[in-house]
Design a protein around this motif. Structure first.
Motif, PDB file in Angstrom:
ATOM      1  N   THR A  16       0.255  -1.067   0.050  1.00 36.21           N
ATOM      2  CA  THR A  16      -0.058  -0.023   0.039  1.00 36.21           C
ATOM      3  C   THR A  16       0.858   1.244   0.446  1.00 36.21           C
ATOM      4  O   THR A  16       1.945   0.827   0.446  1.00 36.21           O
ATOM      5  N   LEU A  17       0.998   1.839  -0.943  1.00 34.85           N
ATOM      6  CA  LEU A  17       1.108   3.156  -1.450  1.00 34.85           C
ATOM      7  C   LEU A  17       0.714   4.336  -0.782  1.00 34.85           C
ATOM      8  O   LEU A  17      -0.724   5.075  -1.405  1.00 34.85           O
ATOM      9  N   LYS A  18       0.681   5.266   0.332  1.00 35.25           N
ATOM     10  CA  LYS A  18      -0.183   6.553   1.127  1.00 35.25           C
ATOM     11  C   LYS A  18       0.612   7.607   0.729  1.00 35.25           C
ATOM     12  O   LYS A  18       2.242   7.209   0.961  1.00 35.25           O
ATOM     13  N   GLU A  26      -2.030   3.822  -4.415  1.00 35.98           N
ATOM     14  CA  GLU A  26      -2.371   2.327  -5.024  1.00 35.98           C
ATOM     15  C   GLU A  26      -1.635   1.877  -3.780  1.00 35.98           C
ATOM     16  O   GLU A  26      -1.041   1.756  -2.412  1.00 35.98           O
ATOM     17  N   SER A  27      -3.268   0.869  -4.350  1.00 36.86           N
ATOM     18  CA  SER A  27      -2.313  -0.413  -2.986  1.00 36.86           C
ATOM     19  C   SER A  27      -3.228  -2.219  -4.070  1.00 36.86           C
ATOM     20  O   SER A  27      -3.720  -1.833  -4.884  1.00 36.86           O
ATOM     21  N   THR A  28      -1.855  -2.905  -3.433  1.00 36.49           N
ATOM     22  CA  THR A  28      -2.742  -4.238  -4.157  1.00 36.49           C
ATOM     23  C   THR A  28      -3.195  -4.922  -3.320  1.00 36.49           C
ATOM     24  O   THR A  28      -3.739  -5.733  -4.428  1.00 36.49           O
ATOM     25  N   LYS A  56      12.012 -11.129   4.837  1.00 31.21           N
ATOM     26  CA  LYS A  56      11.837 -13.196   4.414  1.00 31.21           C
ATOM     27  C   LYS A  56      10.205 -12.830   4.580  1.00 31.21           C
ATOM     28  O   LYS A  56       9.733 -12.237   4.546  1.00 31.21           O
ATOM     29  N   VAL A  57      10.046 -14.251   4.266  1.00 28.29           N
ATOM     30  CA  VAL A  57       8.672 -14.446   3.346  1.00 28.29           C
ATOM     31  C   VAL A  57       7.491 -14.354   5.146  1.00 28.29           C
ATOM     32  O   VAL A  57       7.781 -14.079   6.112  1.00 28.29           O
ATOM     33  N   ALA A  58       6.934 -13.100   4.882  1.00 28.43           N
ATOM     34  CA  ALA A  58       5.737 -13.061   5.841  1.00 28.43           C
ATOM     35  C   ALA A  58       5.837 -11.789   6.394  1.00 28.43           C
ATOM     36  O   ALA A  58       5.567 -11.688   7.261  1.00 28.43           O
ATOM     37  N   ASP A  59       7.182 -11.384   6.820  1.00 24.11           N
ATOM     38  CA  ASP A  59       7.781 -10.372   7.231  1.00 24.11           C
ATOM     39  C   ASP A  59       6.488  -8.990   5.785  1.00 24.11           C
ATOM     40  O   ASP A  59       6.490  -8.833   5.554  1.00 24.11           O
ATOM     41  N   LYS A  60       6.323  -7.466   6.851  1.00 27.21           N
ATOM     42  CA  LYS A  60       5.647  -6.415   7.252  1.00 27.21           C
ATOM     43  C   LYS A  60       6.254  -5.750   7.750  1.00 27.21           C
ATOM     44  O   LYS A  60       7.360  -5.728   8.378  1.00 27.21           O
ATOM     45  N   LEU A  61       6.626  -4.099   6.973  1.00 30.00           N
ATOM     46  CA  LEU A  61       8.099  -3.623   7.071  1.00 30.00           C
ATOM     47  C   LEU A  61       6.584  -1.428   6.232  1.00 30.00           C
ATOM     48  O   LEU A  61       5.902  -2.230   5.789  1.00 30.00           O
ATOM     49  N   HIS A 135       4.606   6.723   2.143  1.00 27.60           N
ATOM     50  CA  HIS A 135       4.376   5.754   3.275  1.00 27.60           C
ATOM     51  C   HIS A 135       4.374   4.321   2.633  1.00 27.60           C
ATOM     52  O   HIS A 135       3.285   4.328   1.889  1.00 27.60           O
ATOM     53  N   PHE A 136       5.126   4.143   2.334  1.00 29.39           N
ATOM     54  CA  PHE A 136       4.633   2.493   2.083  1.00 29.39           C
ATOM     55  C   PHE A 136       4.845   1.317   3.265  1.00 29.39           C
ATOM     56  O   PHE A 136       5.308   1.530   4.153  1.00 29.39           O
ATOM     57  N   GLU A 137       3.588   0.819   2.988  1.00 31.39           N
ATOM     58  CA  GLU A 137       3.494  -1.029   3.874  1.00 31.39           C
ATOM     59  C   GLU A 137       3.658  -2.080   3.076  1.00 31.39           C
ATOM     60  O   GLU A 137       2.805  -2.161   1.945  1.00 31.39           O
ATOM     61  N   ILE A 138       4.130  -2.444   3.251  1.00 31.02           N
ATOM     62  CA  ILE A 138       4.694  -3.903   2.409  1.00 31.02           C
ATOM     63  C   ILE A 138       5.109  -5.161   3.309  1.00 31.02           C
ATOM     64  O   ILE A 138       5.167  -5.475   4.409  1.00 31.02           O
ATOM     65  N   GLU A 139       4.336  -6.569   2.624  1.00 26.38           N
ATOM     66  CA  GLU A 139       4.146  -7.499   3.009  1.00 26.38           C
ATOM     67  C   GLU A 139       4.733  -8.062   2.042  1.00 26.38           C
ATOM     68  O   GLU A 139       4.009  -8.398   0.845  1.00 26.38           O
ATOM     69  N   VAL A 140       5.876  -9.517   2.192  1.00 25.68           N
ATOM     70  CA  VAL A 140       6.663 -10.086   1.560  1.00 25.68           C
ATOM     71  C   VAL A 140       5.312 -11.412   1.800  1.00 25.68           C
ATOM     72  O   VAL A 140       5.783 -12.591   2.390  1.00 25.68           O
ATOM     73  N   LEU A 141       5.294 -11.695   0.255  1.00 27.65           N
ATOM     74  CA  LEU A 141       4.717 -13.249   0.135  1.00 27.65           C
ATOM     75  C   LEU A 141       5.415 -14.737  -0.357  1.00 27.65           C
ATOM     76  O   LEU A 141       5.220 -15.431  -0.099  1.00 27.65           O
ATOM     77  N   GLU A 142       6.485 -14.179  -1.767  1.00 28.17           N
ATOM     78  CA  GLU A 142       6.782 -14.802  -1.952  1.00 28.17           C
ATOM     79  C   GLU A 142       8.185 -14.660  -2.075  1.00 28.17           C
ATOM     80  O   GLU A 142       8.474 -13.392  -2.897  1.00 28.17           O
TER      81      GLU A 142
END
Length: 156
Positions: A16-18, A26-28, A56-61, A135-142
């Motif tokens: 998510t980009l705020k 924008e938000s996936t 890593k996978v499942a990390d959120k930042l 402002h980015f909110e990112i979650e790594v899926l793979e």
């Protein structure tokens, strides 16, 4: 397959980009389709890549990127002035409208109509988010996902 994001990793993420005012640019997650980022291919800013490396996978930042690490600083050189007659085929432009322009090399570039004064039309070719802290909110899926092959497998 590596267990953390490296400088040349492909990373499947939800993001998510705020903007500074808290609005979502924008938000996936909105369409449920994650994005594939490829580090090292030049499509991401160095600042964004630095935040992804080591995740890593499942990390959120969540983090902020200043303009120079996001969509760049707005440049006055990217503002062009056109004659109204150059818009005859495209129709009457409206302030705030985004239009595609064809460059000398044939490539297309979006521009935002910023002003209309008499016979002069001001077009801004800066990225719409240039000059803004995001402002980015990112979650790594793979990490380095196995993508579907585009060639057919022979049946045998």
């Amino acid at each position: 397959m590596t267990d953390s994001v490296q400088r040349d990793s492909a990373v499947l993420v939800h993001f998510t980009l705020k903007l500074e005012d808290g609005s979502t640019a924008e938000s996936t997650r909105a369409n449920g389709k994650p994005a594939l980022f490829r580090l090292g291919d030049g499509s991401l800013s160095d600042g964004l890549e630095q935040h992804l490396i080591g995740l890593k996978v499942a990390d959120k930042l969540a983090f902020d990127l200043p303009p120079e690490d996001a969509f760049g600083i707005a440049s006055p050189d990217m503002i062009q002035y056109f004659s109204r007659r150059e818009f005859i085929q495209a129709g009457e432009p409206e302030i705030g409208a985004i239009m595609l322009f064809t460059a000398m090399d044939g490539s297309e570039m979006p521009g935002v109509i910023r002003g209309i004064s008499g016979d002069s039309i001001t077009v801004d070719f800066n990225h719409p988010l240039a000059g803004q802290t995001v402002h980015f909110e990112i979650e790594v899926l793979e990490i380095d996902p196995v993508l579907e092959e585009t060639h057919a497998n022979p049946v045998g």
